[in-house]
Scaffold this active site. Structure first.
Site, mmCIF file in Angstrom:
data_model
loop_
_atom_site.group_PDB
_atom_site.id
_atom_site.type_symbol
_atom_site.label_atom_id
_atom_site.label_comp_id
_atom_site.label_asym_id
_atom_site.label_seq_id
_atom_site.Cartn_x
_atom_site.Cartn_y
_atom_site.Cartn_z
ATOM 1 N N HIS A 40 17.797 4.748 26.810
ATOM 2 C CA HIS A 40 16.367 4.303 26.572
ATOM 3 C C HIS A 40 15.532 4.930 27.996
ATOM 4 O O HIS A 40 15.161 4.182 28.765
ATOM 5 C CB HIS A 40 16.190 2.875 26.229
ATOM 6 C CG HIS A 40 16.813 1.750 27.007
ATOM 7 N ND1 HIS A 40 16.990 1.866 28.437
ATOM 8 C CD2 HIS A 40 17.371 0.707 26.595
ATOM 9 C CE1 HIS A 40 17.653 0.732 28.864
ATOM 10 N NE2 HIS A 40 17.974 -0.074 27.658
ATOM 11 N N ASN A 100 13.140 3.324 30.659
ATOM 12 C CA ASN A 100 13.183 1.808 30.640
ATOM 13 C C ASN A 100 14.442 1.314 31.456
ATOM 14 O O ASN A 100 15.562 1.862 31.162
ATOM 15 C CB ASN A 100 13.212 1.234 29.398
ATOM 16 C CG ASN A 100 11.901 1.653 28.465
ATOM 17 O OD1 ASN A 100 12.193 2.377 27.411
ATOM 18 N ND2 ASN A 100 10.942 1.014 28.865
ATOM 19 N N ASP A 117 8.504 3.899 19.927
ATOM 20 C CA ASP A 117 7.556 2.724 19.196
ATOM 21 C C ASP A 117 6.189 2.397 19.947
ATOM 22 O O ASP A 117 5.181 1.868 19.299
ATOM 23 C CB ASP A 117 8.238 1.260 19.348
ATOM 24 C CG ASP A 117 8.501 0.837 20.966
ATOM 25 O OD1 ASP A 117 7.936 1.527 21.684
ATOM 26 O OD2 ASP A 117 9.020 -0.295 20.853
ATOM 27 N N HIS A 146 7.488 0.873 24.449
ATOM 28 C CA HIS A 146 8.414 1.095 25.543
ATOM 29 C C HIS A 146 8.052 2.196 26.300
ATOM 30 O O HIS A 146 8.527 2.333 27.654
ATOM 31 C CB HIS A 146 9.820 1.153 24.942
ATOM 32 C CG HIS A 146 10.701 -0.027 24.510
ATOM 33 N ND1 HIS A 146 10.098 -1.041 23.456
ATOM 34 C CD2 HIS A 146 11.449 -0.787 25.405
ATOM 35 C CE1 HIS A 146 10.917 -1.785 23.371
ATOM 36 N NE2 HIS A 146 11.736 -2.029 24.468
ATOM 37 N N ASP A 186 16.957 0.294 19.738
ATOM 38 C CA ASP A 186 17.329 -0.960 20.366
ATOM 39 C C ASP A 186 16.775 -2.038 19.820
ATOM 40 O O ASP A 186 16.246 -3.129 20.601
ATOM 41 C CB ASP A 186 16.479 -0.699 21.816
ATOM 42 C CG ASP A 186 16.900 -1.799 22.944
ATOM 43 O OD1 ASP A 186 18.118 -2.079 22.795
ATOM 44 O OD2 ASP A 186 16.524 -1.689 23.836
#
Length: 380
Positions: free
Chosen positions: A217, A220, A248, A251, A274
Site C-alpha cells: 500500500h 501508507n 479509494d 488512503h 486492503d
C-alpha cells in the site's frame, strides 16, 4: 463445453476482441472464432465485455469475517462475496498477531483453499502482513506482537503449505534479520513486499536487490518523500518494482494516485483493497487486529483516527483508477488482474484470458457493473 459466444473479451494483448471463449471443466481451452458443437452449452453475451477475474493480493476480510479467525465454512462466505463483486482470486492476508494465532489462521486458510469445487473466489495464497514490520510505521498493527523474522519460521510456514499455496510477505527491510530472511524466502519461491517501514532509500534499494519485488500500500505506513531523502515512497516511484495502491480516494488522494500512475504506468501499478470484515456490510463498529474500528461513510478508522483497512472492492478500485487518472478500461483491468498475478507469481494460471488458464471470467454490462461471473468455469 461451455461457450461464451459473441463477447468482447480482453485478449492477452490487452485489447478487446470480438469472439468466443470455450471452457472445458475449469479451464479455457479455445478463444476466438471456432466451430461450436450442438452439444456445447452456449451463452450468447451479445457483445458484452468479458475481463479476466480480478485478483486481490491484499485482503483481510469481508461480510463480518476476518481472515485471522474465519473458519473454513466462513471463508466460503467471504469467497462467495468476492466472486459476486468480480474478484475471482485472492491472497488471504493476515495481520500482526502471536505465532500461535498466525498458524491457526494459516491452517484454516489451507483447508478453505481446498474447496475448489465451489463456485466462488479461490484462495491462491497467503499474504503475511506482519509481524515482521517496524513499530514506527505500525498502522493498525499491534506492536506487542511485532518480531524479527527467522528462517526457521519460514521453513515452518513452507512445510505447512507445501506447494499448494503461494507465500507472500510484507517486511520492513531495516529490522533485525530482514536481509537474511528476504534472501532466503525469495530463493525458496516466496515473494516479498516492502511495507510498514521507516527505512531510508539505501536500505530500500538494498532490499530490492535481495529479492523484494513490490511495495505494500504505497504511501501508507512508510517513510514519505523528502527532497534530500527519497525514503520508501520515493524509492518505490523511482524503481522498476510493482507498487500496491489502495484506490479509494481516502488512503491516497486522487491527485497523488494520478501522479503515481504517470510515473509507474499501468505496467507496475497493482490495485488492492486492503479490505476488512466491514466490506459488504456498511457502517458500524467492528474489530480489526485487536482494536475497535469505526466505519463511517464506508471509511474504516480506529478510535484515534488511524485508517484501519478499507471496505473497497476490486471492481470499484478499477473504476476509481479510471476516474482519478483517465486510464482506459484495458489499463485498469491490467492493474487489477494481470499485475497482481505477476507480482504474486501466479500469472501462469490466472490474470488473463488465455488458453490453459483457469476460466475465471467476469462479464460486465455497459455501466461496467458485474453482469455475471465464472469461477473456474462455474457460474456463480
Amino acid at each position: 463445453m461451455l461457450i461464451l459466444k459473441n463477447c468482447s473479451y480482453l485478449s492477452k494483448d490487452r485489447n478487446f476482441v470480438t469472439g468466443n471463449i470455450a471452457v472445458d471443466k475449469d479451464t479455457i481451452v479455445n478463444i476466438g472464432d471456432f466451430n461450436i458443437s450442438s452439444e456445447d452449452i452456449v451463452v450468447d453475451l451479445n457483445g458484452k465485455k468479458v475481463i479476466p477475474g480480478l485478483i486481490d493480493i491484499h485482503f483481510h476480510g469481508a461480510v463480518g469475517y476476518d481472515v485471522m479467525d474465519a473458519s473454513p465454512e466462513e471463508f466460503n462466505k467471504i469467497s462467495s462475496y468476492l466472486a459476486k463483486c468480480g474478484t475471482t482470486s485472492y491472497l488471504a492476508t493476515t495481520i500482526t498477531s502471536s505465532k500461535k494465532n498466525l498458524f491457526v489462521a494459516l491452517s484454516n486458510i489451507k483447508e478453505a483453499a481446498n474447496n475448489k469445487h465451489l463456485a466462488q473466489a479461490s484462495i491462491e495464497g497467503v499474504h503475511i502482513e506482519g509481524p515482521y514490520i517496524n513499530s514506527e510505521k505500525k498502522g493498525c498493527h499491534d506492536v506487542n506482537y511485532m518480531r524479527a523474522p527467522l528462517n526457521s519460521e519460514f521453513d515452518e510456514l513452507k512445510s505447512g503449505f507445501g506447494d499448494t499455496l503461494e507465500l507472500h510477505f510484507t517486511i520492513a527491510p531495516e529490522i533485525q534479520g530482514a536481509e537474511e530472511f528476504i534472501k532466503y524466502a525469495c530463493k525458496s519461491g516466496a515473494t516479498v513486499s516492502i511495507g510498514h517501514t521507516n527505512a531510508k532509500t539505501e536500505t530500500v534499494k538494498a532490499a530490492l536487490g535481495w529479492g523484494a519485488n513490490i511495495f505494500t500500500h504505497l504511501y501508507n505506513a512508510m517513510r514519505g518523500i523528502d527532497h534530500r531523502e527519497p525514503g520508501v515512497a520515493g524509492t518505490a516511484l523511482n524503481s522498476d518494482s510493482y507498487v500496491e495502491l489502495i484506490s479509494d480516494g481516502v488512503h491516497v488522494h486522487p491527485d497523488i494516485v494520478n501522479i503515481t500512475y504517470k510515473l509507474k504506468g499501468s505496467e507496475k501499478l497493482v490495485l488492492v483493497t486492503d479490505a476488512m470484515k466491514a466490506a459488504g456490510l456498511g457502517d458500524g463498529t467492528y474489530d480489526f487486529g485487536g482494536f475497535k474500528v469505526i466505519v463511517k461513510d464506508g471509511i474504516a478508522r480506529q478510535e484515534n483516527g488511524t485508517l484501519a483497512s478499507s471496505t473497497l472492492t476490486m471492481l470499484n478500485a478499477v473504476k476509481n483508477i479510471m476516474k482519478f487518472t483517465g486510464a482506459s478500461l484495458e489499463e485498469a483491468v491490467r492493474m487489477g488482474s494481470e499485475n497482481p498475478a505477476r507480482a504474486a507469481h501466479i500469472f501462469d494460471r490466472v490474470g488473463s484470458i488465455e488458453t490453459g488458464k483457469k476460466a475465471d471470467l467476469v462479464v460486465l454490462n455497459d455501466n461496467l457493473e458485474v453482469q455475471s461471473v465464472y469461477c473456474r468455469g462455474k457460474q456463480i
